[in-house]
Design a protein around this motif. Structure first.
Motif, PDB file in Angstrom:
ATOM      1  N   ALA A  48     -24.169  34.013  40.644  1.00  0.00           N
ATOM      2  CA  ALA A  48     -22.984  34.705  41.155  1.00  0.00           C
ATOM      3  C   ALA A  48     -22.323  33.838  42.209  1.00  0.00           C
ATOM      4  N   HIS A  57     -17.565  36.027  40.696  1.00  0.00           N
ATOM      5  CA  HIS A  57     -17.962  35.708  39.326  1.00  0.00           C
ATOM      6  C   HIS A  57     -19.454  35.977  39.173  1.00  0.00           C
ATOM      7  N   TYR A  58     -19.831  36.551  38.030  1.00  0.00           N
ATOM      8  CA  TYR A  58     -21.238  36.761  37.706  1.00  0.00           C
ATOM      9  C   TYR A  58     -21.527  36.144  36.348  1.00  0.00           C
ATOM     10  N   ASP A  60     -23.221  36.414  32.776  1.00  0.00           N
ATOM     11  CA  ASP A  60     -23.256  37.619  31.947  1.00  0.00           C
ATOM     12  C   ASP A  60     -24.561  38.399  32.074  1.00  0.00           C
ATOM     13  N   LYS A  63     -24.489  40.874  35.135  1.00  0.00           N
ATOM     14  CA  LYS A  63     -23.354  41.788  35.352  1.00  0.00           C
ATOM     15  C   LYS A  63     -23.816  43.235  35.299  1.00  0.00           C
ATOM     16  N   THR A  67     -25.038  42.323  42.765  1.00  0.00           N
ATOM     17  CA  THR A  67     -23.800  42.362  43.529  1.00  0.00           C
ATOM     18  C   THR A  67     -23.849  41.312  44.625  1.00  0.00           C
TER      19      THR A  67
END
Length: 113
Positions: A48, A57-58, A60, A63, A67
């Motif tokens: 991330a 941005h994370y 996939d 996600k 956080t």
């Protein structure tokens, strides 16, 4: 420049951990901060990132479970991880990027029953 990660440890599948990274020696607010990880036998991957403007941005696979957040007043970046899976087991690294990328020493996260 120092990036010091904390918060790693052993957690059961489905559990949560919060990683924190404290930065010093840089103008924190202008750096993109990120978390990378490297699992056993795997390549290092970006987990991330959060830019100076707050764009996030994370990868996939995390996600909806992880956080990333930053506190420019405290020069810290955090990674809240929930619903952890065994495949999240890795050494997690904090980075600060502007024109040069600085790396922390890493913190181990082990997800196992």
């Amino acid at each position: 420049v120092q990036l010091v990660e904390s918060g790693g440890g052993l957690v059961q599948p489905g559990g949560s951990l919060r990683l924190s990274c404290a930065a010093s020696g840089i103008i924190f607010s202008i750096h993109t901060m990120a978390w990378y990880r490297q699992g056993p036998g795997k390549q290092r991957e970006l987990v991330a990132s959060i830019t100076s403007g707050g764009s996030i941005h994370y990868t996939d696979s995390v996600k909806g479970r992880f956080t990333i957040s930053r506190n420019n007043a405290k020069n810290t970046v955090a990674l809240q991880m929930s619903s952890l899976k065994p495949e999240d087991t890795a050494v997690y690294y904090c980075t600060a990027d502007r024109l040069i990328t600085y790396w922390g020493q890493g913190t181990q996260v082990t997800v196992s029953s």
